[in-house]
Design a protein around this motif. Structure first.
Motif, PDB file in Angstrom:
ATOM      1  N   ASN A  55       1.873  11.139  -0.210  1.00 56.24           N
ATOM      2  CA  ASN A  55       2.155  11.723  -1.515  1.00 56.24           C
ATOM      3  C   ASN A  55       2.278  10.607  -2.547  1.00 56.24           C
ATOM      4  O   ASN A  55       2.443   9.437  -2.191  1.00 56.24           O
ATOM      5  CB  ASN A  55       3.432  12.569  -1.468  1.00 56.24           C
ATOM      6  N   LEU A  56       2.187  10.957  -3.805  1.00 58.20           N
ATOM      7  CA  LEU A  56       2.338   9.958  -4.856  1.00 58.20           C
ATOM      8  C   LEU A  56       2.920  10.605  -6.095  1.00 58.20           C
ATOM      9  O   LEU A  56       2.912  11.823  -6.253  1.00 58.20           O
ATOM     10  CB  LEU A  56       1.029   9.252  -5.166  1.00 58.20           C
ATOM     11  N   SER A  57       3.450   9.747  -6.964  1.00 59.07           N
ATOM     12  CA  SER A  57       4.098  10.240  -8.169  1.00 59.07           C
ATOM     13  C   SER A  57       3.920   9.257  -9.308  1.00 59.07           C
ATOM     14  O   SER A  57       3.582   8.090  -9.096  1.00 59.07           O
ATOM     15  CB  SER A  57       5.596  10.461  -7.920  1.00 59.07           C
ATOM     16  N   CYS A  58       4.163   9.735 -10.518  1.00 58.09           N
ATOM     17  CA  CYS A  58       4.176   8.868 -11.694  1.00 58.09           C
ATOM     18  C   CYS A  58       5.269   9.340 -12.644  1.00 58.09           C
ATOM     19  O   CYS A  58       5.555  10.542 -12.744  1.00 58.09           O
ATOM     20  CB  CYS A  58       2.820   8.831 -12.388  1.00 58.09           C
ATOM     21  N   ASP A 125      14.690   0.679 -11.069  1.00 59.77           N
ATOM     22  CA  ASP A 125      13.986  -0.181 -12.021  1.00 59.77           C
ATOM     23  C   ASP A 125      13.261   0.686 -13.037  1.00 59.77           C
ATOM     24  O   ASP A 125      12.281   1.357 -12.707  1.00 59.77           O
ATOM     25  CB  ASP A 125      12.989  -1.072 -11.275  1.00 59.77           C
ATOM     26  N   SER A 126      13.708   0.639 -14.270  1.00 57.66           N
ATOM     27  CA  SER A 126      13.147   1.508 -15.310  1.00 57.66           C
ATOM     28  C   SER A 126      11.722   1.145 -15.685  1.00 57.66           C
ATOM     29  O   SER A 126      11.022   1.943 -16.322  1.00 57.66           O
ATOM     30  CB  SER A 126      14.023   1.463 -16.563  1.00 57.66           C
ATOM     31  N   SER A 127      11.250  -0.048 -15.302  1.00 53.53           N
ATOM     32  CA  SER A 127       9.891  -0.455 -15.648  1.00 53.53           C
ATOM     33  C   SER A 127       8.850   0.120 -14.692  1.00 53.53           C
ATOM     34  O   SER A 127       7.653   0.088 -14.986  1.00 53.53           O
ATOM     35  CB  SER A 127       9.772  -1.985 -15.657  1.00 53.53           C
ATOM     36  N   LEU A 128       9.292   0.644 -13.543  1.00 50.97           N
ATOM     37  CA  LEU A 128       8.346   1.170 -12.554  1.00 50.97           C
ATOM     38  C   LEU A 128       7.844   2.543 -12.984  1.00 50.97           C
ATOM     39  O   LEU A 128       8.613   3.390 -13.429  1.00 50.97           O
ATOM     40  CB  LEU A 128       9.002   1.247 -11.178  1.00 50.97           C
ATOM     41  N   ARG A 129       6.545   2.745 -12.844  1.00 50.16           N
ATOM     42  CA  ARG A 129       5.921   3.987 -13.300  1.00 50.16           C
ATOM     43  C   ARG A 129       5.195   4.746 -12.191  1.00 50.16           C
ATOM     44  O   ARG A 129       4.860   5.908 -12.353  1.00 50.16           O
ATOM     45  CB  ARG A 129       4.916   3.687 -14.426  1.00 50.16           C
ATOM     46  N   TRP A 130       4.913   4.087 -11.040  1.00 50.60           N
ATOM     47  CA  TRP A 130       4.126   4.717  -9.977  1.00 50.60           C
ATOM     48  C   TRP A 130       4.737   4.431  -8.613  1.00 50.60           C
ATOM     49  O   TRP A 130       5.203   3.319  -8.355  1.00 50.60           O
ATOM     50  CB  TRP A 130       2.682   4.202  -9.985  1.00 50.60           C
ATOM     51  N   ILE A 196       2.101  -0.208 -13.097  1.00 51.76           N
ATOM     52  CA  ILE A 196       0.878   0.559 -13.283  1.00 51.76           C
ATOM     53  C   ILE A 196       0.352   0.928 -11.903  1.00 51.76           C
ATOM     54  O   ILE A 196       0.683   0.280 -10.898  1.00 51.76           O
ATOM     55  CB  ILE A 196      -0.195  -0.226 -14.083  1.00 51.76           C
ATOM     56  N   ALA A 197      -0.462   1.965 -11.836  1.00 50.30           N
ATOM     57  CA  ALA A 197      -0.963   2.432 -10.544  1.00 50.30           C
ATOM     58  C   ALA A 197      -1.784   1.363  -9.831  1.00 50.30           C
ATOM     59  O   ALA A 197      -1.736   1.247  -8.602  1.00 50.30           O
ATOM     60  CB  ALA A 197      -1.797   3.696 -10.740  1.00 50.30           C
ATOM     61  N   GLN A 198      -2.528   0.583 -10.593  1.00 50.94           N
ATOM     62  CA  GLN A 198      -3.391  -0.429  -9.993  1.00 50.94           C
ATOM     63  C   GLN A 198      -2.591  -1.436  -9.178  1.00 50.94           C
ATOM     64  O   GLN A 198      -3.071  -1.929  -8.148  1.00 50.94           O
ATOM     65  CB  GLN A 198      -4.185  -1.153 -11.075  1.00 50.94           C
ATOM     66  N   GLU A 199      -1.375  -1.747  -9.614  1.00 51.97           N
ATOM     67  CA  GLU A 199      -0.534  -2.687  -8.862  1.00 51.97           C
ATOM     68  C   GLU A 199      -0.257  -2.168  -7.462  1.00 51.97           C
ATOM     69  O   GLU A 199      -0.403  -2.898  -6.474  1.00 51.97           O
ATOM     70  CB  GLU A 199       0.798  -2.903  -9.586  1.00 51.97           C
TER      71      GLU A 199
END
Length: 214
Positions: A55-58, A125-130, A196-199
């Motif tokens: 599963n994944l989220s953003c 960590d508030s900077s994490l998005r994915w 970002i997702a790419q990371e």
């Protein structure tokens, strides 16, 4: 016997609502297809009793909310087996509490059984998005050799204890710079994350190349 996949273990306060008409749905679908293509998300009749996995989220704006109210879009429970998802296969988690083992969510689908783990990563960590939760037998077995931080083997997925383990790894290991950890008590399970997702994708692909799993 390995624990069955996709069983929701948290208390779920869930409201049925229409699909989210958002670019986030398209973007998360794009990255999910990338993970399906390399078999990090999917279904295998010979693994986990045939249950789907991954599963994944953003994160969703606003981003400046308190840690336990950082909303995120996540794939629905038991969707790992699907080759492609529709707008009706997602949920929005609006809040969570590891202490109460609680997820507050809405959408056309109930959220993934790993929602509590996703929530604690975003809270730390508030900077994490994915966040990507994937399954790879090769990476999981090689975690120690690859230097991947690992949660304790007696801690099951989707539980407050797992949330505590993620907090421990953030406090005691280099997981924040490595952007990945293995779930010692969840067969083949790994979690990658990024701003970002790419990371997150690059970390997993890089590890797969190192063990020849691609």
């Amino acid at each position: 016997m390995p624990e069955a996949e996709g069983i929701i273990k948290f208390n779920l306060r869930y409201t049925v609502s229409p699909p989210l008409p958002s670019a986030a749905v398209r973007e998360i679908g794009y990255w999910r297809q990338k993970l399906v293509a390399v078999k990090l998300i999917g279904q295998d009749p010979d693994r986990y009793g045939g249950y789907g996995f991954g599963n994944l989220s953003c994160r969703l704006p606003p981003y400046d909310t308190s840690p336990h109210l950082r909303a995120f879009l996540i794939t629905g429970t038991q969707t790992g087996r699907k080759a492609e998802l529709t707008k009706s296969d997602y949920a929005v988690v609006r809040g969570y509490s590891a202490e109460e083992n609680l997820i507050i969510a809405e959408g056309p689908a109930k959220p993934s059984s790993e929602s509590l783990t996703h929530g604690v990563v975003y809270a730390l960590d508030s900077s994490l998005r994915w966040v990507f939760h994937v399954h790879s037998p090769e990476l999981w077995r090689a975690a120690a050799r690859l230097g991947i931080p690992v949660t304790r083997p007696d801690v099951a997925y989707g539980t407050p204890a797992m949330a505590e383990e993620v907090q421990r790894l953030f406090a005691e290991s280099t997981v924040r710079t490595q952007l990945v950890f293995a779930m010692g008590g969840h067969e083949d399970g790994l979690v990658a994350f990024g701003e970002i997702a790419q990371e997150a994708a690059d970390v997993l692909i890089g590890l797969m190349e190192r063990v020849g799993a691609s």
